[in-house]
Design an enzyme around this catalytic site. Structure first.
Site, PDB file in Angstrom:
ATOM      1  N   ASN A  62       0.891  -1.152   0.110  1.00 26.43           N
ATOM      2  CA  ASN A  62       0.060  -0.016  -0.022  1.00 26.43           C
ATOM      3  C   ASN A  62       0.884   1.297   0.038  1.00 26.43           C
ATOM      4  O   ASN A  62       1.974   1.147   0.567  1.00 26.43           O
ATOM      5  CB  ASN A  62      -0.859  -0.096   1.243  1.00 26.43           C
ATOM      6  CG  ASN A  62      -0.358  -0.107   2.448  1.00 26.43           C
ATOM      7  OD1 ASN A  62       0.459  -1.077   2.655  1.00 26.43           O
ATOM      8  ND2 ASN A  62      -0.822   0.618   3.668  1.00 26.43           N
ATOM      9  N   GLU A  64       0.306   5.090   0.661  1.00 25.56           N
ATOM     10  CA  GLU A  64      -0.504   6.199   1.129  1.00 25.56           C
ATOM     11  C   GLU A  64      -0.229   7.528   0.574  1.00 25.56           C
ATOM     12  O   GLU A  64       0.953   7.754   0.119  1.00 25.56           O
ATOM     13  CB  GLU A  64      -0.794   6.387   2.672  1.00 25.56           C
ATOM     14  CG  GLU A  64      -1.162   4.921   2.946  1.00 25.56           C
ATOM     15  CD  GLU A  64      -1.345   5.029   4.675  1.00 25.56           C
ATOM     16  OE1 GLU A  64      -2.069   4.084   5.086  1.00 25.56           O
ATOM     17  OE2 GLU A  64      -1.048   5.865   5.284  1.00 25.56           O
ATOM     18  N   CYS A  73      -4.028   0.487  -2.839  1.00 25.57           N
ATOM     19  CA  CYS A  73      -3.853  -0.642  -2.031  1.00 25.57           C
ATOM     20  C   CYS A  73      -2.791  -1.236  -2.426  1.00 25.57           C
ATOM     21  O   CYS A  73      -2.512  -1.370  -3.773  1.00 25.57           O
ATOM     22  CB  CYS A  73      -5.123  -1.315  -1.912  1.00 25.57           C
ATOM     23  SG  CYS A  73      -6.526  -0.362  -1.078  1.00 25.57           S
ATOM     24  N   GLU A  75      -2.800  -4.703  -3.331  1.00 24.77           N
ATOM     25  CA  GLU A  75      -3.409  -5.708  -4.345  1.00 24.77           C
ATOM     26  C   GLU A  75      -3.373  -4.878  -5.595  1.00 24.77           C
ATOM     27  O   GLU A  75      -3.041  -5.441  -6.665  1.00 24.77           O
ATOM     28  CB  GLU A  75      -4.784  -6.110  -3.833  1.00 24.77           C
ATOM     29  CG  GLU A  75      -4.931  -6.948  -2.661  1.00 24.77           C
ATOM     30  CD  GLU A  75      -5.142  -6.143  -1.241  1.00 24.77           C
ATOM     31  OE1 GLU A  75      -5.962  -6.427  -0.408  1.00 24.77           O
ATOM     32  OE2 GLU A  75      -4.754  -4.918  -1.418  1.00 24.77           O
ATOM     33  N   CYS A 112     -10.058  -4.827   0.046  1.00 25.13           N
ATOM     34  CA  CYS A 112     -11.447  -3.860   0.005  1.00 25.13           C
ATOM     35  C   CYS A 112     -12.152  -3.989  -1.275  1.00 25.13           C
ATOM     36  O   CYS A 112     -11.872  -4.698  -2.185  1.00 25.13           O
ATOM     37  CB  CYS A 112     -10.719  -2.584   0.088  1.00 25.13           C
ATOM     38  SG  CYS A 112      -9.892  -1.741  -1.354  1.00 25.13           S
ATOM     39  N   CYS A 115     -10.607  -3.106  -4.497  1.00 25.26           N
ATOM     40  CA  CYS A 115      -9.483  -4.143  -5.109  1.00 25.26           C
ATOM     41  C   CYS A 115     -10.231  -5.385  -5.359  1.00 25.26           C
ATOM     42  O   CYS A 115      -9.891  -6.075  -6.624  1.00 25.26           O
ATOM     43  CB  CYS A 115      -8.565  -4.493  -3.876  1.00 25.26           C
ATOM     44  SG  CYS A 115      -7.289  -3.029  -3.591  1.00 25.26           S
TER      45      CYS A 115
END
Length: 161
Positions: A62, A64, A73, A75, A112, A115
Site C-alpha cells: 500500500n 498512502e 492498495c 493488491e 477492500c 481491490c
C-alpha cells in the site's frame, strides 16, 4: 418472488505453515512486500504477492498519500504492475498480508471493495479464476478459489453494452 442463496467454500488454515509449499512461498513474498509499505497515516501495512501463470511473482504494497483518495492498495499495485510488466500473462494467485503499527492484526485481511472489483476485472479478462490467500500477522489464514466468491454479482463490462 424467489430467494437465491449465494455461498462459497472458504479454506481455513490454522497458520501459514499449513498452506501448500507454493502458497507459503507466495505469502512470504507478501510479508516482505508489506515491510516496504508506505503508510505514515494509517500505520496499516499491507503487502501483496501475485503468482503469474509463467511462474513469476510480482509484489506490491500500500502507498498512502496525505490526500487519502490518492493512495493505492497493495493488491492493485501488485496486479497493475504485473499487467504492465507481463501483459497477457494470467494471474493464478494473490497472497495478502497485513500488519499494523498500532495493534496486532490477528485475523486475515481481505481485499477492500475497490481491490475486489479490480481483481474481478482481471479474472473476467483471463477467463479463469484467481485464488486469494489472506492473512494478518498471526492467526488463521483464509483461501478462496476465486474473487467471484467474495464479490458475487460483480459489475463487469457486460453492463456497458
Amino acid at each position: 418472488m424467489n430467494i437465491r442463496r449465494i455461498s462459497f467454500d472458504l479454506m481455513v488454515y490454522g497458520s501459514v505453515k499449513e498452506l501448500e509449499q507454493q502458497d507459503q512461498e507466495l505469502m512470504k513474498e507478501a510479508v516482505e512486500a508489506r515491510k516496504r509499505a508506505y503508510s505514515p497515516y494509517s500505520k496499516f501495512n499491507v503487502g501483496a504477492a501475485v503468482l503469474l501463470e509463467n511462474g513469476e511473482i510480482v509484489t506490491g504494497n500500500n502507498q498512502e498519500n496525505a490526500s487519502y483518495p490518492s493512495g493505492l492498495c497493495a493488491e492493485r499495485v501488485a496486479i497493475f504492475y504485473a499487467s504492465a510488466k507481463y501483459p497477457g500473462i494470467a494471474i493464478e494467485t494473490i497472497a495478502i498480508s497485513a500488519t499494523s503499527e498500532n495493534f496486532v492484526v490477528d485475523k486475515p485481511a481481505a481485499p477492500c471493495g475497490n481491490c475486489r472489483q479490480s481483481i474481478s476485472e482481471y479474472e473476467i479478462k483471463q477467463l479463469r479464476p484467481i485464488s486469494i490467500i489472506m492473512s494478518g500477522e498471526t492467526g488463521e489464514v483464509l483461501k478462496c478459489s476465486s474473487v467471484a466468491d467474495i464479490l458475487p454479482l460483480a459489475f463487469n463490462s457486460t453492463f456497458l453494452g
